[in-house]
Design a protein around this motif. Structure first.
Motif, short mmCIF file in Angstrom:
data_model
loop_
_atom_site.label_atom_id
_atom_site.label_comp_id
_atom_site.label_asym_id
_atom_site.label_seq_id
_atom_site.Cartn_x
_atom_site.Cartn_y
_atom_site.Cartn_z
N LEU A 1 -39.43 11.66 -15.39
CA LEU A 1 -40.53 10.70 -15.26
C LEU A 1 -40.45 9.96 -13.92
CD1 LEU A 1 -40.70 9.23 -18.87
CD2 LEU A 1 -42.58 10.32 -17.64
N CYS A 2 -39.24 9.60 -13.51
CA CYS A 2 -39.09 8.89 -12.24
C CYS A 2 -39.74 9.70 -11.13
CB CYS A 2 -37.61 8.70 -11.90
SG CYS A 2 -36.80 7.45 -12.88
N SER A 3 -39.36 10.95 -11.03
CA SER A 3 -39.86 11.75 -9.93
C SER A 3 -41.36 12.01 -10.09
CB SER A 3 -39.02 13.01 -9.83
OG SER A 3 -39.81 14.15 -9.88
N HIS A 4 -41.79 12.19 -11.33
CA HIS A 4 -43.22 12.44 -11.54
C HIS A 4 -44.08 11.24 -11.14
CE1 HIS A 4 -46.78 14.21 -13.28
NE2 HIS A 4 -47.02 13.08 -13.92
N ILE A 5 -43.65 10.07 -11.55
CA ILE A 5 -44.45 8.87 -11.26
C ILE A 5 -44.44 8.58 -9.77
CG2 ILE A 5 -44.60 6.37 -11.69
CD1 ILE A 5 -43.30 7.00 -14.48
N GLN A 6 -43.29 8.78 -9.13
CA GLN A 6 -43.23 8.54 -7.68
C GLN A 6 -44.19 9.45 -6.92
OE1 GLN A 6 -38.99 9.14 -7.14
NE2 GLN A 6 -38.65 6.96 -6.80
N GLN A 7 -44.30 10.68 -7.37
CA GLN A 7 -45.10 11.64 -6.61
C GLN A 7 -46.58 11.66 -6.98
OE1 GLN A 7 -43.37 15.65 -6.02
NE2 GLN A 7 -41.70 14.86 -7.27
N ASN A 8 -46.89 11.19 -8.17
CA ASN A 8 -48.26 11.39 -8.66
C ASN A 8 -49.10 10.13 -8.85
OD1 ASN A 8 -48.66 14.44 -9.49
ND2 ASN A 8 -46.54 13.89 -9.93
N SER A 9 -48.48 8.96 -8.72
CA SER A 9 -49.27 7.75 -8.96
C SER A 9 -50.27 7.52 -7.85
CB SER A 9 -48.34 6.54 -9.07
OG SER A 9 -47.56 6.65 -10.22
N LEU A 10 -51.28 6.74 -8.19
CA LEU A 10 -52.38 6.52 -7.25
C LEU A 10 -52.00 5.56 -6.12
CD1 LEU A 10 -56.07 6.04 -8.29
CD2 LEU A 10 -55.12 4.62 -6.53
#
Lengths: 582, 613
Positions: B507-516
């Protein structure tokens, strides 16, 4: 036009400057999945499903294809493991707070979220577990419900209501994980100045928004031997219904629709187009009268109940501009329970009058004041095009193999003028066909008014009629209606006659029509394709002017007298009430 | 007012007026919460009673920085530094110090009287002597309610020189040359921002001040606004001239009522003096500033969300491009800088880019204000040259950990930042060095943690903040941070598995890369950095079901050492859950099922027989 060259998955493509990656990929024949994106309506890049990789000097970056404009020399990769993994995680996050009761969902099989799961081989919808929202359904409105447990917060409905319709009765409440779409102060939708257009439903990708359904009630009435159940279908239904049965967008299924209704068990299958012809008779007469007697001008059409409600809420000081004519649905309902009832020798109380409409505001309209010509409601139940499709499926009809049938007399015959009512500009053109001949006393060689056709939000034209310059305007969507009304309110409006339809593109694109997924809608002009089918239907008709319809002539001779008569006023006209903005 | 001579004359008069009197400076920044307004009133009353009103002036200043010693009073001349003053101490100070000329040693800040032979001036104390105040240079020295006092300290001279002696492009070039980087969080080069705004053809353009200070524990912007409001007005007007804008907005949180009030007064005074509004300094240049109050959403510190909020809409960020410089407020070119950034600008104009560049490090010029809090002796505001080490800030300036405790980590950058473990105490505090070790400068929040801090708990604390403050627009931040919190809750309750840890990292990496927006992209940072430096603590929670720092209640066990227990029954009598049993003079025992983990037994045991682990 400045063109930009880029590569999508190695495929070279050249697109105009400012194009977004998603459209450039489409040009290259590459589909980028989207969820919140709806071209021209909602371009806020909130769902993050459309992420793609853009090759960069300091490593590739993930960007939302729906919002990122192309650049010269850009290299886009839409299906790398990193991209697929990002989409999968985002989808899993959405699913972790989604009410996954798909089997009993109104959108089962037609849900964009479900389709996305299917496309992405989602095999673990419970990957992320945790707190989940199960808010109560808002069923306060007369025409629709909101079930936020199915809402994915894409905000398409909010953008539609706020930016296109410019009404803005819904928005995001609370923030973060607790964000919910709803009305200000979390009131029910029924307590607001929502105009019931249903455009929010039309753009919803999931089953969060749906019309209040009356399929059960109608089937029960059909099953009741004491009831005489009649049905009418609006012009736009015939060019939308086929989509629910696999026909291409813009297919006219009038004949199969009539056959299906008969097989469902309706006692009579009438056509709202007859009501539309009747509307033209009354409306053209009213317009001519207003011109001759110095009445309030411009006169504005009143066929669209969403528009009428909008005017009552937002321009209550301008109601005198509205034509007093009931809408075609209500005229059809009124003559069903008066003229037809008398002819058929049936007590109007025993008639159940059902309409099938591309519209959700019609569900509101049937409960308005002044819509009871025979002392009982002109129309008892409104079904949307979508509901009719569900009904056909429920009773087990194989729609595609049905024969083509026609509508029943004496109120089933119609003209080309009536069928184009479904498209923006259609009512205006139909009215002009009759009004011009009435004013000039001459027969039009070509009964076509091309200037008022087409998909533009506002169209204007000037016609020279019997030495008089008649200026007309046509607007669709309440956002465009606002522009027209502000001019009328300011006293700067040059027009004599204005047509306003509530939904963008007119009734063909109504809130009750089959939902078209964004994956198609983003690249195809749906209202145009459906409208084209109506104009083809018009072309195919031998009679294309309302006043030439033999059944119309007959109803005036036998029952109504002449347009604008006392009987006509009693049966076919109505009144309006000022409402508040709330 | 038109000429420089007129301005300098006003300056000389103001300086003379300030020098004429003994000045009692009372910190009325954060110290108002510890009673400094009462202290001020007492001074005014006692001074009047003593007949000193024409010789002594009581000045309500902005924050003086050393908040843990408040209320602070400084008497000039001499820079005599009183700490922890309340209204009962005022009479004595007036009698002995103001009347008798003898400072009241018992009320002075202890360090200033450590040497019995002399009294140190405020600036000579450890807390202040290593500091270099540029952004805070006027805070604590002048009355923020009087424009003359600002002018006495070079106020509005930079604006005069810009309007009369410099071309807009020269000013932009000075900003570029100075190397100044945005102090709000991201550290974007200010000059580049100004250049982009200046290059835009479309008008009107807007100059905006981001005063929506939202990092928990950070209050440097508030201090500038409350202590030196005119510097913001002057800097914004310079920015307006440099970029071709005539409209300014200050977006300030409604939770800063004193700042709002002082800004309103300052704007009014600047109008009256002709240094703001129409025809500034009679040069024909117009620039005006409006205040917009924010409702206290953290996300409104993000530029595009801030602009959306000014427009009257729900404060939510939008996808970029287009950048705000091209399409910002009302879809027009907009220049947005943070309060602390603006506070540096008039001095850069007056002293030049080279002067500024000489301070700090190559990549991070100038100074940075840190709001230091947590387990630290001197909590408060500290302004030091960029590149000062964390050790210098924690130990030399802020006096180390209370009770001689051990430094475990420091969190910089608030909820968007990361933690710095003891191994990196010598890290230089500048944009790039902090980023390199997985933290960030952010707006300058600095929270110090000692060995009694659980790093999982601290990550959870920051994440709770982010979850609460997420705007809810994009999926990764709205749902992803919540799922991270769900996992952290499981970990701190001893219910997580190693698979959950994998999901957390996923989740850490996903949120860092995909948040607006930047807030979403940086939301996982506290978890990422604690995982990087304190992974063993996570594993202790998950595998051993143990909280090494003894913080996570569900994992804490209080036990009685039977060899040490004397059976005095104190623990049992103080246990609110009646979880302790045992006969008098016999070793006692704790029922772990009933135990609430409140710690009352441990604090009441006189024999050190109870331990936590």
């Amino acid at each position: 036009m400045d063109m930009v060259n880029l590569k999508v998955n190695g495929i070279s493509v050249s697109v105009p400057k400012g194009t977004k990656i998603v459209a450039a990929a489409h040009e290259a024949g590459v589909k980028v999945p989207t969820l919140c994106y709806l071209k021209g309506v909602n371009e806020i890049a909130s769902c993050r499903i459309c992420m793609v990789e853009v090759v960069g000097p300091r490593g590739n970056s993930l960007v939302p294809a729906c919002a990122q404009p192309v650049k010269e020399g850009m290299e886009v990769l839409t299906n790398t493991p990193r991209v697929l993994d990002a989409r999968r995680r985002t989808l899993q996050l959405i699913l972790s707070d989604h009410n996954k009761k798909c089997l009993s969902c109104v959108r089962n099989g037609k849900c964009e979220l479900q389709e996305l799961c299917h496309e992405m081989n989602m095999d673990d919808e419970d990957h992320f577990k945790g707190a989940q929202h199960l808010p109560p359904v808002d069923d306060s409105a007369v025409h629709m419900d909101r079930d936020n447990s199915k809402c994915i917060l894409c905000r398409r409905c909010v953008s539609m209501c706020t930016n296109i319709q410019q009404i803005g009765v819904i928005g995001a409440n609370n923030r973060g994980f607790n964000t919910q779409i709803g009305c200000a102060f979390e009131r029910g939708l029924g307590e607001t100045s929502c105009v019931s257009c249903g455009q929010c439903i039309a753009v919803c990708p999931t089953g969060a928004l749906y019309e209040k359904s009356y399929i059960d009630e109608v089937l029960a009435a059909i099953a009741d031997p004491k009831k005489h159940v009649v049905v009418q279908t609006a012009p736009s239904v015939r060019v939308g219904l086929g989509e629910e049965f696999g026909y291409p967008i813009g297919t006219d299924v009038e004949g199969k629709m009539a056959a299906a209704l008969r097989r469902i068990g309706f006692d009579k299958v009438f056509d709202t187009d007859f009501g539309a012809d009747l509307t033209i008779m009354e409306e053209a007469n009213e317009f001519v009268e207003r011109v001759k007697t110095g009445g309030v001008l411009p006169m504005i059409t009143s066929c669209s109940p969403g528009w009428v409600k909008y005017c009552e809420h937002y321009y209550p000081d301008q109601l005198a501009h509205l034509s007093t004519c009931k809408s075609p649905q209500q005229m059809q309902g009124a003559v069903t329970k008066t003229y037809y009832a008398k002819k058929a020798g049936i007590d109007p109380k025993d008639i159940v009058s059902v309409s099938v409409m591309p519209c959700t505001a019609k569900k509101f309209e049937i409960g308005r004041d002044g819509q009871e010509a025979a002392g009982v409601k002109d129309v008892d139940y409104v079904l949307t095009t979508r509901e009719l499709a569900r009904m056909i499926k429920r009773v087990g009809l194989d729609f595609r193999s049905l024969p083509d049938e026609t509508f029943d007399d004496p109120i089933g015959e119609s003209t080309g003028a009536a069928v184009i009512f479904g498209a923006t500009g259609g009512v205006m053109e139909a009215a002009l066909r009759t009004a011009v001949e009435t004013l000039t006393g001459e027969t039009l060689a070509r009964p076509e008014f091309h200037e008022v056709r087409g998909q533009e939000g506002i169209k204007e034209a000037t016609y020279n009629v019997a030495g008089m310059e008649v200026k007309v305007a046509v607007a669709s969507s309440t956002g465009n209606a606002r522009k027209i009304m502000d001019q009328i309110r300011a006293g700067t409006a040059p027009w004599h006659f204005v047509e306003i339809m509530c939904c963008p593109g007119g009734c063909v694109n109504g809130g009750g029509q089959p939902q078209v997924p964004a994956s198609i809608r983003n690249f195809v002009n749906v209202p145009k394709l459906r409208a084209d089918a109506l104009y083809r239907n018009n072309e195919a008709k031998t009679i294309r002017k309302s006043h030439e319809n033999p059944s119309i002539k007959k109803i005036y001779a036998d029952f109504l007298g002449k347009p604008g008569s006392e009987t006509a006023h009693h049966v076919l006209h109505t009144h309006y009430v000022p409402r508040e903005v709330c | 007012m038109k000429t420089l001579e007129e301005l300098l004359k006003l300056k000389a008069e103001a300086q003379a007026a300030m020098a004429q009197k003994t000045r009692v400076l009372v910190c009325c920044g954060g110290c108002t919460s510890s009673g400094s307004l009462k202290v001020t009133a007492a001074f005014e009353k006692e001074i009047a009673a003593a007949g000193l009103a024409d010789k002594v002036q009581v000045v309500k200043t902005g924050c003086m920085g050393l908040c843990s010693q408040g209320p602070i009073v400084v008497i000039q001349p001499g820079n005599i530094f009183y700490s922890h003053i309340d209204e009962l101490k005022v009479g004595k100070i007036v009698n002995e110090h103001l009347m008798g000329g003898k400072p009241v040693k018992e009320f002075l800040y202890p360090e200033t009287v450590a040497d019995p032979d002399k009294i140190l001036a405020m600036a000579e104390t450890n807390f202040y002597k290593k500091q270099l105040c540029l952004a805070l240079r006027n805070c604590g020295h002048i009355s923020p309610l009087h424009i003359e006092e600002y002018i006495a300290r070079d106020g509005y001279e930079a604006l005069w020189r810009c309007l009369n002696e410099k071309k807009p492009e020269e000013i932009v070039q000075t900003m570029i040359d100075s190397g100044l980087r945005g102090r709000g969080g991201a550290g974007f080069p200010t000059g580049k921002k100004w250049l982009l705004a200046a290059q835009q053809k479309e008008t009107p353009k807007y100059v905006i001040c981001n005063a929506d200070e939202g990092d928990p524990g950070a209050f440097m912007d508030r201090s500038v606004l409350e202590g030196d409001p005119h510097v913001i007005l002057e800097a914004m007007t310079i920015a307006g001239y440099a970029t071709g804008s005539h409209h300014g907005y200050i977006y300030v949180r409604a939770e800063y009522p004193i700042a709002v009030q002082r800004l309103e007064i300052a704007i009014d005074q600047a109008h009256k003096l002709g240094v703001l509004g129409k025809n500034i300094f009679e040069t024909g240049f117009d620039f005006d500033i409006e205040l917009r109050l924010g409702a206290g959403a953290f996300v409104c510190g993000e530029g595009s969300a801030l602009m959306t909020s000014i427009e009257g809409n729900r404060g939510e960020p939008r996808q970029k491009p287009p950048r705000s410089a091209e399409k910002g407020l009302f879809q027009k070119p907009s220049l947005l800088n943070n309060v602390e950034t603006y506070a540096n600008i008039p001095q850069i104009i007056l002293k030049g880019a080279d002067w500024f560049k000489a301070i700090g490090t190559e990549g991070s010029t100038g100074t940075k204000v840190f709001a230091v809090g947590g387990k630290i002796n001197n909590t408060g505001l500290v302004e030091v040259p960029m590149g000062t080490t964390l050790r210098e800030v924690v130990y030399d300036i802020c006096g180390g950990i209370p009770g001689g405790g051990k430094f475990k980590a420091a969190q910089t950058g608030g909820p968007s930042g990361g933690c710095i473990p003891a191994d990196h105490l010598d890290v230089k505090m500048d944009f790039d060095s902090l980023k390199k070790i997985g933290s960030m400068m952010g707006s300058g929040g600095l929270i110090v943690m000692d060995e009694h801090t659980c790093m999982v708990d601290i990550a959870k604390f920051f994440l709770e903040f982010t979850v609460d403050e997420s705007c809810g627009k994009c999926v990764p931040c709205r749902i992803g941070t919540r799922r991270m919190l769900d996992i952290l809750n499981k970990i701190t309750m001893g219910q997580a598995t190693m698979e959950d840890l994998d999901k957390l990292e996923e989740l850490c990496s996903h949120i860092q890369q995909n948040s607006l927006c930047g807030l979403g992209q940086s939301a996982p940072n506290p978890v990422v950095s604690t995982l990087k430096y304190f992974r063993d603590e996570y594993i202790a929670h998950i595998v051993d079901k143990r909280c090494p720092a003894g913080v996570c209640k569900k994992l804490v066990r209080y036990t009685i050492d039977k060899t040490k227990c004397k059976g005095c029954t104190m623990c049992a009598r103080n246990c609110p859950a009646v979880a302790i049993s045992g006969s008098i003079r016999q070793p006692h025992e704790i029922d772990q099922v009933k135990c609430l983990k409140c710690g009352a037994c441990m604090s009441n045991c006189k024999f050190g027989a109870i331990s936590k682990g």
